[in-house]
Motif scaffolding. Structure first.
Motif, mmCIF file in Angstrom:
data_model
loop_
_atom_site.group_PDB
_atom_site.id
_atom_site.type_symbol
_atom_site.label_atom_id
_atom_site.label_comp_id
_atom_site.label_asym_id
_atom_site.label_seq_id
_atom_site.Cartn_x
_atom_site.Cartn_y
_atom_site.Cartn_z
ATOM 1 N N PHE A 221 0.763 -1.200 -0.079
ATOM 2 C CA PHE A 221 -0.040 0.109 0.122
ATOM 3 C C PHE A 221 0.937 1.352 0.058
ATOM 4 C CE2 PHE A 221 -4.352 1.371 1.673
ATOM 5 C CZ PHE A 221 -4.137 3.000 1.120
ATOM 6 N N GLN A 222 1.004 1.819 -1.227
ATOM 7 C CA GLN A 222 1.883 3.149 -1.162
ATOM 8 C C GLN A 222 0.865 4.246 -1.440
ATOM 9 O OE1 GLN A 222 5.204 3.029 -0.932
ATOM 10 N NE2 GLN A 222 5.034 0.606 -0.789
ATOM 11 N N GLU A 223 0.744 5.117 -0.319
ATOM 12 C CA GLU A 223 -0.047 6.163 -0.481
ATOM 13 C C GLU A 223 0.172 7.233 -1.622
ATOM 14 O OE1 GLU A 223 -0.783 8.050 3.070
ATOM 15 O OE2 GLU A 223 -1.216 6.182 4.189
ATOM 16 N N GLY A 224 1.587 7.595 -1.995
ATOM 17 C CA GLY A 224 1.946 8.364 -3.080
ATOM 18 C C GLY A 224 1.922 9.740 -2.513
ATOM 19 N N GLY A 225 2.754 10.504 -3.094
ATOM 20 C CA GLY A 225 2.833 12.048 -2.821
ATOM 21 C C GLY A 225 1.701 13.069 -3.430
ATOM 22 N N PRO A 226 1.691 14.164 -3.091
ATOM 23 C CA PRO A 226 0.837 14.995 -3.651
ATOM 24 C C PRO A 226 0.701 15.026 -5.289
ATOM 25 C CG PRO A 226 1.719 16.183 -1.985
ATOM 26 C CD PRO A 226 2.532 14.698 -2.114
ATOM 27 N N GLY A 227 -0.520 14.826 -5.755
ATOM 28 C CA GLY A 227 -0.675 14.844 -7.156
ATOM 29 C C GLY A 227 -0.464 13.307 -7.619
ATOM 30 N N GLU A 228 0.079 12.212 -6.893
ATOM 31 C CA GLU A 228 0.412 11.083 -7.500
ATOM 32 C C GLU A 228 -0.622 10.166 -6.983
ATOM 33 O OE1 GLU A 228 5.088 11.084 -6.872
ATOM 34 O OE2 GLU A 228 4.117 10.268 -5.449
ATOM 35 N N LYS A 229 -0.829 8.958 -7.760
ATOM 36 C CA LYS A 229 -1.983 8.020 -7.224
ATOM 37 C C LYS A 229 -1.270 7.048 -6.456
ATOM 38 C CE LYS A 229 -3.977 6.998 -11.969
ATOM 39 N NZ LYS A 229 -4.011 6.072 -13.003
ATOM 40 N N ALA A 230 -2.435 6.693 -5.475
ATOM 41 C CA ALA A 230 -1.850 5.635 -4.473
ATOM 42 C C ALA A 230 -1.697 4.266 -5.335
ATOM 43 C CB ALA A 230 -3.058 5.535 -3.289
ATOM 44 N N GLU A 231 -0.989 3.258 -5.009
ATOM 45 C CA GLU A 231 -0.644 2.045 -5.593
ATOM 46 C C GLU A 231 -1.061 0.940 -4.566
ATOM 47 O OE1 GLU A 231 2.676 -0.473 -8.000
ATOM 48 O OE2 GLU A 231 2.544 1.896 -8.170
ATOM 49 N N ILE A 232 -1.949 0.124 -4.812
ATOM 50 C CA ILE A 232 -2.088 -1.107 -3.732
ATOM 51 C C ILE A 232 -2.292 -2.255 -4.567
ATOM 52 C CG2 ILE A 232 -3.967 -1.751 -2.513
ATOM 53 C CD1 ILE A 232 -5.070 0.982 -2.396
ATOM 54 N N HIS A 233 -1.394 -3.228 -3.917
ATOM 55 C CA HIS A 233 -1.647 -4.789 -4.622
ATOM 56 C C HIS A 233 -1.905 -5.408 -3.470
ATOM 57 C CE1 HIS A 233 2.251 -4.127 -7.572
ATOM 58 N NE2 HIS A 233 1.436 -3.106 -7.478
ATOM 59 N N ALA A 234 -3.109 -6.200 -3.795
ATOM 60 C CA ALA A 234 -3.900 -7.004 -3.018
ATOM 61 C C ALA A 234 -4.147 -8.593 -3.692
ATOM 62 C CB ALA A 234 -5.250 -6.486 -2.770
ATOM 63 N N ALA A 235 -3.958 -9.632 -2.829
ATOM 64 C CA ALA A 235 -4.408 -11.074 -2.855
ATOM 65 C C ALA A 235 -5.731 -11.354 -2.702
ATOM 66 C CB ALA A 235 -3.314 -11.765 -2.369
ATOM 67 N N ILE A 236 -6.309 -12.227 -3.343
ATOM 68 C CA ILE A 236 -7.499 -12.792 -3.193
ATOM 69 C C ILE A 236 -7.373 -14.132 -2.964
ATOM 70 C CG2 ILE A 236 -10.066 -13.142 -3.810
ATOM 71 C CD1 ILE A 236 -9.876 -10.733 -5.638
ATOM 72 N N HIS A 237 -7.567 -14.842 -1.785
ATOM 73 C CA HIS A 237 -7.177 -16.085 -1.641
ATOM 74 C C HIS A 237 -8.512 -16.959 -1.542
ATOM 75 C CE1 HIS A 237 -3.296 -14.724 0.283
ATOM 76 N NE2 HIS A 237 -4.165 -13.596 0.561
ATOM 77 N N VAL A 238 -8.333 -18.073 -2.308
ATOM 78 C CA VAL A 238 -9.459 -19.055 -2.473
ATOM 79 C C VAL A 238 -8.814 -20.367 -1.909
ATOM 80 C CG1 VAL A 238 -10.818 -17.974 -4.597
ATOM 81 C CG2 VAL A 238 -9.042 -19.702 -4.856
ATOM 82 N N ASP A 239 -9.972 -21.388 -1.605
ATOM 83 C CA ASP A 239 -9.170 -22.550 -1.133
ATOM 84 C C ASP A 239 -9.367 -23.910 -2.041
ATOM 85 O OD1 ASP A 239 -11.943 -23.347 -0.993
ATOM 86 O OD2 ASP A 239 -12.155 -23.427 1.053
ATOM 87 N N ARG A 240 -9.927 -23.611 -3.427
ATOM 88 C CA ARG A 240 -9.890 -24.618 -4.343
ATOM 89 C C ARG A 240 -9.340 -24.007 -5.726
ATOM 90 N NH1 ARG A 240 -14.615 -25.656 -1.988
ATOM 91 N NH2 ARG A 240 -15.929 -25.338 -4.044
#
Length: 298
Positions: A221-240
């Motif tokens: 989770f990178q919030e970024g500076g003023p005028g910059e986009k925040a960058e978020i990488h997320a994993a969705i975990h499944v069990d099969r």
């Protein structure tokens, strides 16, 4: 000369059966979306705090998972989280959906509440969906079964009678200073809320075979500076393995739509543009693995 009213503050545990409207109510009361909602049972899995500030009162609402008859280990932990909020609360708000028939879940809650000496307020929700005779039937039935301090009919979705509900709850909170800063709406970390928003979109975009077997973790989770986009990488975990293909969809179409839906809400939450990258990972049978559940926050 009359004394000025004292300030009150405390915790209000919102309990109820699945889909009673607990998360919708809390979001409406605090004026922000911090608890996810969907039509599927067990949408809420953790206790979530939302804070309402009034001129002479601060109410800290604890939204809890729906109480239900649990078989799987994950569901047992979900129910334990819900019922575990009661001992720490100053007031219990028991929310019921009057548009549905009487349920066994409410009997479970009733049995549990009998062992605690807490002020309990009964909130009869979704009054916009029933006629007055049906509402009166609910009031008479439950008033004969438990000694509620007060019964308040409301509609969380329409916003009906919520000021009355707050007035009632305020009366039963102890006198004392605010528990949280006046500009705070929750104590939940931003990463938690973002992960929940992503999980909500999965619930809404998939069928019955997926929702109960997913967890979401924020990898970065990178919030970024003023005028910059925040960058978020997320994993969705499944069990099969089979669930991974369903979640991704043909040519990645379903995962892409989940990302679009989630990004919209996350951008509103953080107040800036967001680059959101989603991954799908298979964690075999994680819903029956206590160590995996703990790693995912359950």
């Amino acid at each position: 000369m009359s004394e000025s009213p004292s300030f009150r503050s405390g915790f209000v545990a919102i309990i109820g059966a699945p889909n009673a409207g607990k998360s919708t109510l809390m979001n409406r009361l605090i004026g922000e979306k911090i608890a996810i909602t969907s039509k599927k049972p067990q949408t809420t899995r953790n206790r979530i705090l939302g804070i309402v500030h009034r001129p002479l009162c601060q109410l800290a609402f604890v939204d809890t998972p729906g109480v239900h008859k649990a078989g799987k280990i994950l569901n047992q932990r979900i129910v334990e989280a819900a019922l575990g909020a009661i001992p720490d609360a100053d007031v219990v708000l028991w929310l019921m959906d009057v548009s549905r028939s009487f349920s066994g879940e409410n009997d479970m809650i009733l049995d549990h509440l009998k062992s605690f000496k807490k002020p309990v307020i009964l909130g009869l929700n979704k009054i916009d969906l029933v006629a007055r005779p049906e509402l009166l039937k609910w009031m008479e039935h439950w008033n004969s079964r438990f000694s509620f301090r007060e019964i308040v009919p409301v509609s969380a979705l329409a916003g009906d009678q919520l000021d009355i509900l707050l007035d009632v709850l305020e009366k039963y909170l102890p006198e004392g200073p605010p528990l949280f800063p006046e500009d705070s709406l929750t104590d939940m970390p931003m990463r938690f809320i973002v992960a929940e928003l992503i999980r909500e979109k999965v619930l809404r975009r998939t069928g019955e075979e997926i929702p109960y077997s997913i967890a979401v973790t924020i990898e970065s989770f990178q919030e970024g500076g003023p005028g910059e986009k925040a960058e978020i990488h997320a994993a969705i975990h499944v069990d099969r393995d089979s669930q991974k293909g369903i979640l991704i969809g043909k040519g990645g179409s379903r995962l892409k739509q989940i990302g679009i839906d989630a990004r919209r809400d996350i951008e509103e939450l953080v107040g800036k543009q967001v680059f959101l990258k989603l991954f799908v990972r298979v964690q075999k049978n994680w819903t029956r693995d206590t160590r995996a559940m703990e790693r995912f926050g359950y």
